[in-house]
Design an enzyme around this catalytic site. Structure first.
Site, PDB file in Angstrom:
ATOM      1  N   ASP A 216      -6.158  -6.935   6.558  1.00 25.66           N
ATOM      2  CA  ASP A 216      -7.698  -6.474   7.369  1.00 25.66           C
ATOM      3  C   ASP A 216      -8.716  -6.561   6.112  1.00 25.66           C
ATOM      4  O   ASP A 216      -8.324  -6.871   4.296  1.00 25.66           O
ATOM      5  CB  ASP A 216      -7.381  -5.457   7.888  1.00 25.66           C
ATOM      6  CG  ASP A 216      -7.235  -4.082   7.289  1.00 25.66           C
ATOM      7  OD1 ASP A 216      -7.040  -3.968   6.147  1.00 25.66           O
ATOM      8  OD2 ASP A 216      -7.017  -2.950   7.842  1.00 25.66           O
TER       9      ASP A 216
ATOM     10  N   TYR B 286       1.032  -5.349  12.381  1.00 23.90           N
ATOM     11  CA  TYR B 286      -0.094  -4.703  12.479  1.00 23.90           C
ATOM     12  C   TYR B 286      -0.808  -4.205  13.710  1.00 23.90           C
ATOM     13  O   TYR B 286      -0.945  -3.993  14.641  1.00 23.90           O
ATOM     14  CB  TYR B 286      -0.250  -5.257  11.287  1.00 23.90           C
ATOM     15  CG  TYR B 286      -1.850  -4.950  11.032  1.00 23.90           C
ATOM     16  CD1 TYR B 286      -1.170  -3.954   9.558  1.00 23.90           C
ATOM     17  CD2 TYR B 286      -2.815  -5.108  11.072  1.00 23.90           C
ATOM     18  CE1 TYR B 286      -2.182  -3.179   9.232  1.00 23.90           C
ATOM     19  CE2 TYR B 286      -4.402  -4.373   9.811  1.00 23.90           C
ATOM     20  CZ  TYR B 286      -3.441  -3.601   9.128  1.00 23.90           C
ATOM     21  OH  TYR B 286      -4.152  -2.787   8.719  1.00 23.90           O
TER      22      TYR B 286
ATOM     23  N   ASP C   5      -2.704  -4.594   3.468  1.00 27.48           N
ATOM     24  CA  ASP C   5      -2.817  -4.672   4.867  1.00 27.48           C
ATOM     25  C   ASP C   5      -3.634  -5.784   5.077  1.00 27.48           C
ATOM     26  O   ASP C   5      -4.623  -6.538   4.488  1.00 27.48           O
ATOM     27  CB  ASP C   5      -3.221  -3.658   5.232  1.00 27.48           C
ATOM     28  CG  ASP C   5      -1.779  -2.429   5.612  1.00 27.48           C
ATOM     29  OD1 ASP C   5      -0.574  -2.385   5.498  1.00 27.48           O
ATOM     30  OD2 ASP C   5      -2.069  -1.584   6.240  1.00 27.48           O
TER      31      ASP C   5
ATOM     32  N   GLU D 183     -10.051  -3.633   4.989  1.00 29.84           N
ATOM     33  CA  GLU D 183      -9.165  -3.072   3.215  1.00 29.84           C
ATOM     34  C   GLU D 183      -8.053  -3.109   2.369  1.00 29.84           C
ATOM     35  O   GLU D 183      -8.785  -2.933   1.767  1.00 29.84           O
ATOM     36  CB  GLU D 183      -9.657  -1.128   4.462  1.00 29.84           C
ATOM     37  CG  GLU D 183     -10.186  -0.705   4.708  1.00 29.84           C
ATOM     38  CD  GLU D 183     -11.960  -0.811   3.817  1.00 29.84           C
ATOM     39  OE1 GLU D 183     -10.934   0.287   2.834  1.00 29.84           O
ATOM     40  OE2 GLU D 183     -12.084  -0.326   4.777  1.00 29.84           O
TER      41      GLU D 183
ATOM     42  N   HIS E 271      -5.128 -10.529  13.595  1.00 26.60           N
ATOM     43  CA  HIS E 271      -4.622 -11.025  13.675  1.00 26.60           C
ATOM     44  C   HIS E 271      -4.090 -10.778  15.355  1.00 26.60           C
ATOM     45  O   HIS E 271      -4.310 -10.986  16.198  1.00 26.60           O
ATOM     46  CB  HIS E 271      -4.241  -9.303  13.322  1.00 26.60           C
ATOM     47  CG  HIS E 271      -4.314  -8.956  12.075  1.00 26.60           C
ATOM     48  ND1 HIS E 271      -4.250  -9.949  10.715  1.00 26.60           N
ATOM     49  CD2 HIS E 271      -5.664  -8.069  11.726  1.00 26.60           C
ATOM     50  CE1 HIS E 271      -5.295  -9.037  10.138  1.00 26.60           C
ATOM     51  NE2 HIS E 271      -6.123  -8.664  10.275  1.00 26.60           N
TER      52      HIS E 271
ATOM     53  N   ARG F  90      -3.326  -2.186  13.043  1.00 25.91           N
ATOM     54  CA  ARG F  90      -4.844  -2.457  13.087  1.00 25.91           C
ATOM     55  C   ARG F  90      -5.370  -3.475  13.619  1.00 25.91           C
ATOM     56  O   ARG F  90      -5.486  -4.473  12.591  1.00 25.91           O
ATOM     57  CB  ARG F  90      -5.292  -1.662  12.691  1.00 25.91           C
ATOM     58  CG  ARG F  90      -5.492  -0.574  11.602  1.00 25.91           C
ATOM     59  CD  ARG F  90      -5.750   0.203   9.984  1.00 25.91           C
ATOM     60  NE  ARG F  90      -5.771   1.671   9.849  1.00 25.91           N
ATOM     61  CZ  ARG F  90      -4.149   2.196   9.212  1.00 25.91           C
ATOM     62  NH1 ARG F  90      -3.939   1.226   8.778  1.00 25.91           N
ATOM     63  NH2 ARG F  90      -4.381   3.038   9.009  1.00 25.91           N
TER      64      ARG F  90
ATOM     65  N   GLU G 187       1.152  -1.045   0.336  1.00 24.80           N
ATOM     66  CA  GLU G 187       0.181  -0.151   0.087  1.00 24.80           C
ATOM     67  C   GLU G 187       0.603   1.206  -0.224  1.00 24.80           C
ATOM     68  O   GLU G 187       0.198   2.353  -0.479  1.00 24.80           O
ATOM     69  CB  GLU G 187      -0.842   0.009   1.187  1.00 24.80           C
ATOM     70  CG  GLU G 187      -1.876  -1.049   1.175  1.00 24.80           C
ATOM     71  CD  GLU G 187      -2.518  -1.537   2.718  1.00 24.80           C
ATOM     72  OE1 GLU G 187      -3.276  -0.118   2.856  1.00 24.80           O
ATOM     73  OE2 GLU G 187      -3.278  -2.444   2.591  1.00 24.80           O
TER      74      GLU G 187
END
Length: 503
Positions: free
Chosen positions: A82, A296, A80, A84, A343, A298, A7
């Site tokens: 997740d 990570y 990432d 998103e 996670h 989030r 990203e």
């Protein structure tokens, strides 16, 4: 060379060092497309079909990816780990398919890693998977709901006035919390009450403090003394009384460490201890993550990888010694409703390294890394052991009573690395030291002080307490806490004064 997509350019640079010249690592620079901003981009009457538009800023990045794919027909999506991140990968593949850069014979793989370390990245490369269909569908459902709710409600809000620009599935209930609290404060009526505090002397020079808990055989509760006249009457009686030690009791107490950080608790602690806003916290954490220093950031998860737990325990033993290390590792149960624990917790990728070892130059990165590292260490350390002593004193006819409380820390345990609250000792009267005293002994009344109080309305939300409330009510996810708190401020729905959010 296989084309790897991440990203951000910072992450691309770090990963490129790990993978070498067999791979071309490029950045998507976040989302590459979103719903068309015109009405009708989500059609509930047509199976909720969606109309997308490419972000103009993404055109060059997509072109770079297409150019790289023309030289190697192997696409590895490493966005990432997740929802998103999965959505960004899906959008990119859909765009590349339409533009004929991803064909039937193109090898498309998805990899995920919780930390940007060489071991994690290479392990992910060796264990690819397909795009996660259910996760993409969850993203599409949420995006459609956001659009339908916001697009239909926002025009109504702008007509009402008050400076509202838009509404949203998460933004609206969050703002409602602040408005409701403001209404509570406006309607609140303070209530007067008094407390009676005494300064006592034992054996000439041993001073300690106590408070009145009983007057003329009547228990003094919070609102028992509600006028100055009544307070003065009690003060006069206490000043003329002789008090004797009636009872001494000591109770041992253990306190367990807090679990490692997840997104919401990191934002709360960074706000309370470092005075960093939620958006700033996540920005700093993102840089630490992209540099490979933390996992990570989030996440709803509080689990720790077995190898990380072993290293953490070994580090505790090395720094603090055997007595600070429990016989067994600690495991924590997540209290968040509907937590998505895909996670790990937020922890250093290498707990043995301090911020000095990493040579972190940015002061905020240094502070946040230290906060994360200390909390991670503390989560696997022994309990704090303390002893709370309570002294009850009574006058000669035992109609008036006083209470003095003190707390002594016998063993620091996890507090050696991380405290519950850095200001706790200053704010908690129970932590005051008491003299060694014997039952039946008389104490001298040095001073009796009446103190007037008024009940206080609940305080306005800080960013930390607002995030906590959002978590408690199940509003938002780790990826949205910071952006929502930031949005309601940037759109001037609320303003921040002295770390409090005011509508």
């Amino acid at each position: 060379m296989a084309v790897v997509i991440v990203e951000s350019p910072a992450k691309a640079k770090t990963i490129n060092r790990y993978l070498g010249n067999k791979y071309t690592v490029l950045a998507s620079y976040g989302h590459v497309r979103d719903l068309n901003d015109k009405r009708g981009s989500v059609d509930p009457e047509n199976n909720f079909s969606m109309k997308w538009q490419i972000n103009p800023k993404s055109t060059k990045h997509i072109s770079d990816i297409k150019s790289a794919l023309s030289k190697d027909n192997h696409l590895i999506l490493a966005t990432d780990p997740d929802r998103e991140g999965e959505a960004i990968s899906w959008h990119l593949v859909e765009i590349l398919k339409k533009q004929k850069s991803v064909k039937e014979d193109t090898k498309v793989q998805r990899i995920v890693f919780n930390a940007i370390t060489k071991t994690s990245v290479l392990e992910a490369i060796n264990n690819p998977r397909d795009l996660d269909g259910p996760l993409i569908e969850a993203y599409l459902a949420r995006r459609a709901l956001d659009y339908l709710l916001g697009y239909n409600m926002s025009p109504s809000l702008t007509k009402v006035g008050f400076g509202f620009q838009s509404a949203g599935r998460v933004q609206s209930p969050t703002l409602r919390l602040i408005v409701d609290r403001e209404m509570e404060i406006e309607s609140f009526k303070p209530q007067e009450y008094w407390s009676i505090n005494l300064s006592l002397i034992y054996e000439r020079n041993k001073k300690f403090e106590a408070k009145g808990i009983e007057y003329k055989n009547k228990k003094i509760e919070k609102f028992t003394i509600n006028t100055k006249e009544y307070a003065d009457e009690i003060v006069k009686d206490f000043q003329n009384s002789k008090f004797f030690v009636e009872d001494i009791s000591s109770v041992p107490k253990k306190r367990k460490p807090l679990p490692p950080f997840l997104t919401s608790t990191l934002q709360q602690d960074a706000n309370n201890r470092l005075f960093m806003g939620a958006q700033q916290t996540m920005s700093v954490a993102q840089k630490l993550y992209e540099a490979g220093h933390i996992t990570y950031m989030r996440t709803d998860g509080i689990d720790m990888a077995p190898e990380a737990m072993t290293t953490t325990r070994n580090t505790i033993k090395k720094i603090y010694g055997d007595k600070f290390l429990p016989d067994r590792p600690r495991f924590y149960k997540n209290k968040i409703v509907n937590a998505q624990e895909a996670h790990e917790c937020i922890r250093p990728t290498d707990i043995t390294k301090t911020s000095e070892n990493l040579n972190l130059q940015d002061i905020n990165q240094k502070k946040l890394y230290d906060l994360i590292r200390n909390r991670t260490l503390a989560s696997q350390m022994e309990d704090e052991i303390s002893e709370t002593t309570t002294i009850i004193l009574k006058n000669e006819d035992k109609s008036n009573s006083l209470k003095a409380t003190g707390r002594v820390v016998i063993f620091e345990g996890f507090r050696k690395a991380f405290s519950y609250d850095e200001n706790e000792e200053l704010n908690n009267n129970e932590n005051k030291e008491l003299p060694i005293i014997e039952e039946g002994k008389e104490v001298i009344t040095d001073d009796v002080v009446p103190q007037q109080h008024f009940t206080q309305a609940k305080p306005r939300y800080s960013e930390a307490t607002l995030v906590k409330k959002m978590v408690d009510l199940g509003i938002g996810r780790p990826s949205t806490y910071a952006s929502i708190v930031s949005t309601i401020q940037s759109r001037q729905y609320v303003r921040k004064e002295k770390n409090r959010l005011i509508r």
